[in-house]
Scaffold this active site. Structure first.
Site, PDB file in Angstrom:
ATOM      1  N   SER A 145       0.953  -1.230   0.103  1.00 59.49           N
ATOM      2  CA  SER A 145      -0.013   0.242  -0.156  1.00 59.49           C
ATOM      3  C   SER A 145       1.095   1.480  -0.109  1.00 59.49           C
ATOM      4  O   SER A 145       1.444   1.474  -0.540  1.00 59.49           O
ATOM      5  CB  SER A 145      -0.636  -0.297   1.253  1.00 59.49           C
ATOM      6  OG  SER A 145      -2.279   0.775   0.853  1.00 59.49           O
ATOM      7  N   ASP A 221     -10.179  -5.681  -3.640  1.00 65.83           N
ATOM      8  CA  ASP A 221      -9.141  -4.407  -2.757  1.00 65.83           C
ATOM      9  C   ASP A 221     -10.232  -3.392  -2.780  1.00 65.83           C
ATOM     10  O   ASP A 221     -11.228  -2.588  -3.653  1.00 65.83           O
ATOM     11  CB  ASP A 221      -7.912  -4.325  -3.691  1.00 65.83           C
ATOM     12  CG  ASP A 221      -7.297  -3.322  -2.623  1.00 65.83           C
ATOM     13  OD1 ASP A 221      -8.038  -2.255  -1.929  1.00 65.83           O
ATOM     14  OD2 ASP A 221      -6.276  -4.019  -2.067  1.00 65.83           O
ATOM     15  N   HIS A 254      -6.857  -5.929   0.593  1.00 63.22           N
ATOM     16  CA  HIS A 254      -6.449  -5.178   0.852  1.00 63.22           C
ATOM     17  C   HIS A 254      -5.320  -5.882   1.841  1.00 63.22           C
ATOM     18  O   HIS A 254      -4.576  -5.174   2.577  1.00 63.22           O
ATOM     19  CB  HIS A 254      -6.777  -3.381   1.473  1.00 63.22           C
ATOM     20  CG  HIS A 254      -5.666  -2.804   1.258  1.00 63.22           C
ATOM     21  ND1 HIS A 254      -4.698  -2.473   0.180  1.00 63.22           N
ATOM     22  CD2 HIS A 254      -4.677  -1.731   2.034  1.00 63.22           C
ATOM     23  CE1 HIS A 254      -4.042  -1.371   0.231  1.00 63.22           C
ATOM     24  NE2 HIS A 254      -4.235  -1.097   1.241  1.00 63.22           N
TER      25      HIS A 254
END
EC number: 3.1.2.12
Length: 274
Positions: A145, A221, A254
């Site tokens: 991320s 995600d 995620h």
């Protein structure tokens, strides 16, 4: 440096150290996994950069990476995601300030004094690792991320510094999505031309080193369309003829469940180059 955690793991040792960072002007922690091979030889190092809200603990407790590092003989180093301490500037919300350093060198007040994570990750921390541990100067870098953004940007900005790079769910175009726009406005100011040097999609266009990029992205995600937008990196790499392996993984979100599912592939990718 002071060792504050020492735990047996996959035949080696999972440690955490605390030290005074001159670059960040504060106390910092970092995790280092020493596989069993480190007892007798110098080994390459894979640096892992974590995402928003994280610190040095998330990767070492959730990813299950140590078993693969032991298999391939790679040291894992997981630093914190921002400077820390009462004297360090902070902000409301999870996406700016402590836990949200974005792996850049801030130029604006009140951030400029402490928020120099680029220099910490690229220069100060490797110097410590290579001086105090059985580590060679063969380095790879990866992250998730915000940390995926960091891995891509640090590798692209520093040709020759890393032999391999990969990312999970990276923020590939921070200057064009809300997370990056908020952070860059605060840390770098409102001049968008200054943002380009911290944006992977911009850096690919002028990269002097064709370091292959491995990117895994879950298609479930929750941040895929709004914040991550991997198609922007794909288009930039195609335009620049930069090698990119973008893998869209069906059903994955995620979380660290995603990372744990594919971290073995990533460590094998780095081991091949290192």
């Amino acid at each position: 440096m002071q060792r504050i955690e020492h735990r047996a793991c996959s035949g080696g040792w999972q440690d955490v150290y605390q030290h005074r960072s001159e670059v960040l002007d504060c106390e910092m922690k970092f995790a280092v996994y020493l596989p069993p091979q480190a007892a007798t030889q110098k080994l390459p190092v894979l640096y892992w950069l974590s995402g928003l809200t994280c610190n040095e603990q998330n990767f070492i407790t959730k990813a299950g990476a140590q078993r693969y590092a032991a298999e391939h003989g790679i040291i894992l180093v997981a630093p914190d995601t921002s400077p820390r301490g009462d004297e360090v500037a902070d902000a409301e919300g999870y996406d700016l300030g402590k836990g949200a350093g974005f792996y850049l060198n801030a130029t604006q007040e009140p951030w400029a004094r402490h928020y120099r994570m680029h220099d910490y990750i690229v220069e100060e921390l490797p110097a410590l690792i290579e001086a105090h541990f059985p580590a060679s100067d063969a380095r790879g870098i990866s992250g998730h991320s915000m940390g995926g953004h960091g891995a891509l940007v640090l590798a692209l900005r520093n040709p020759g510094r890393y032999r391999s790079v990969s990312a999970f769910s990276p923020i590939v175009a921070p200057s064009q999505v809300p997370w990056g726009e908020k952070a860059f406005s605060a840390y770098l100011g409102t001049d968008r031309s200054a943002w380009a040097q911290w944006d992977a999609t911009e850096l690919v266009a002028t990269a002097t080193e064709r370091l292959p990029l491995l990117v895994d992205q879950g298609d479930a995600d929750e941040f895929l369309g709004g914040q991550l937008q991997p198609q922007r990196l794909q288009a930039a790499c195609e335009a620049a003829d930069h090698p990119l392996q973008l893998r869209l993984q069906p059903g994955y979100d995620h979380s660290y469940y995603f990372i744990a599912s594919f971290i073995g592939d990533h460590i094998a990718h780095h081991a091949k180059a290192l």
